[in-house]
Design a protein around this motif. Structure first.
Motif, PDB file in Angstrom:
ATOM      1  N   UNK A  36      44.825  44.138  43.159  1.00 28.52           N
ATOM      2  CA  UNK A  36      45.471  43.057  43.890  1.00 28.52           C
ATOM      3  C   UNK A  36      46.969  43.339  43.931  1.00 28.52           C
ATOM      4  N   UNK A  38      50.783  41.433  44.612  1.00 31.53           N
ATOM      5  CA  UNK A  38      51.367  40.091  44.569  1.00 31.53           C
ATOM      6  C   UNK A  38      52.854  40.130  44.903  1.00 31.53           C
ATOM      7  N   UNK A  41      56.154  34.212  44.497  1.00 26.26           N
ATOM      8  CA  UNK A  41      55.806  32.867  44.994  1.00 26.26           C
ATOM      9  C   UNK A  41      54.561  32.865  45.889  1.00 26.26           C
ATOM     10  N   UNK A  42      53.783  33.930  45.844  1.00 25.64           N
ATOM     11  CA  UNK A  42      52.514  33.956  46.567  1.00 25.64           C
ATOM     12  C   UNK A  42      51.396  34.270  45.595  1.00 25.64           C
ATOM     13  N   UNK A  43      50.155  33.957  46.005  1.00 24.91           N
ATOM     14  CA  UNK A  43      49.024  34.352  45.178  1.00 24.91           C
ATOM     15  C   UNK A  43      48.693  35.821  45.370  1.00 24.91           C
ATOM     16  N   UNK A  44      47.937  36.396  44.433  1.00 21.05           N
ATOM     17  CA  UNK A  44      47.517  37.797  44.587  1.00 21.05           C
ATOM     18  C   UNK A  44      46.689  37.985  45.862  1.00 21.05           C
ATOM     19  N   UNK A  46      44.007  40.634  47.764  1.00 26.70           N
ATOM     20  CA  UNK A  46      43.086  41.736  47.524  1.00 26.70           C
ATOM     21  C   UNK A  46      43.496  42.975  48.319  1.00 26.70           C
ATOM     22  N   UNK A  89      48.201  44.338  40.369  1.00 28.81           N
ATOM     23  CA  UNK A  89      47.336  43.997  39.242  1.00 28.81           C
ATOM     24  C   UNK A  89      46.005  44.723  39.391  1.00 28.81           C
TER      25      UNK A  89
END
Lengths: 114, 115
Positions: A36, A38, A41-44, A46, A89
């Motif tokens: 992932x 990232x 201030x954002x989500x991971x 894919x 990640x």
């Protein structure tokens, strides 16, 4: 007990060159691995995944390699672009038991130098 | 369609207060996950829903944490009597089916700060 480890907190790579991010795991039950990306201030988001029955999966500029005997996987990005600068990640799960929860590493911050 | 949304995006709570964090998954997604991300760490699993059924809550750190998804869509994570160690980003993710492997789509997270 860190089951998924990313030992390099940061990595800097020249634009156009190859970026290689590494990940090690200890739980031999893991059978599905994901990367992932990232931004702050954002989500991971894919990127790419690989099943334990394969040793390589490629999608455009991204390739993931899995070495089960060494319990090691790596993400190759080539060529690297400035927009690739982010935290990456590594994550793993045990799909065989229907347990889809992801176990994440601590992340590697990739900086692409123009 | 829209991605996973979470609200509020930021929450400041005084120690001892209760908080409720909301997750709107992608429409039709069967699986829903909550993760907690402390500063400088990767996300850590809290709990998992398949439709309205909470199938795994092994990651909830204490009985102060409670999650629900009563109609199999929107989910709420509730933290009672917040403590400073609860300060983290709380991420919600959904995936279209169950039984994997399917990628999980993450929301932007709720940053909780307990003072």
């Amino acid at each position: 007990d860190q089951q998924v480890k990313q030992n390099s907190p940061s990595l800097s790579v020249q634009e156009g060159r190859i970026s290689i991010l590494n990940c090690d795991y200890t739980n031999s039950m893991f059978d599905y691995f994901l990367w992932y990306k990232k931004y702050p201030a954002e989500g991971p988001t894919f990127l790419i995944s690989i099943s334990s029955i394969k040793d390589k999966n490629e999608d455009g500029r991204f390739t993931v390699f899995l070495n089960k005997s060494a319990k090691h996987l790596s993400l190759h990005i080539v060529p690297s672009q400035p927009g690739d600068s982010a935290v990456y990640f590594c994550a793993a799960s045990v799909i065989a038991f229907g347990n889809e929860k992801l176990t994440f590493g601590t992340g590697t911050r990739l900086t692409i130098i123009p | 369609g829209a991605g996973v949304s979470q609200s509020p995006r930021y929450k400041v709570a005084k120690r001892g207060q209760d908080v409720a964090l909301r997750c709107d998954p992608i429409s039709g997604h069967v699986s829903l996950f909550w993760y907690q991300q402390a500063l400088g760490q990767g996300p850590e699993f809290l709990t998992y829903f398949q439709n309205e059924a909470q199938l795994d809550k092994s990651g909830l750190p204490s009985d102060r944490f409670f999650a629900e998804r009563p109609e199999g869509s929107v989910s709420t994570l509730k933290i009672q009597r917040t403590q400073q160690e609860d300060s983290a980003v709380y991420l919600c993710a959904s995936s279209p089916l169950a039984g994997g492997p399917y990628e999980q789509y993450f929301g932007p997270g709720t940053r909780l700060t307990v003072t």
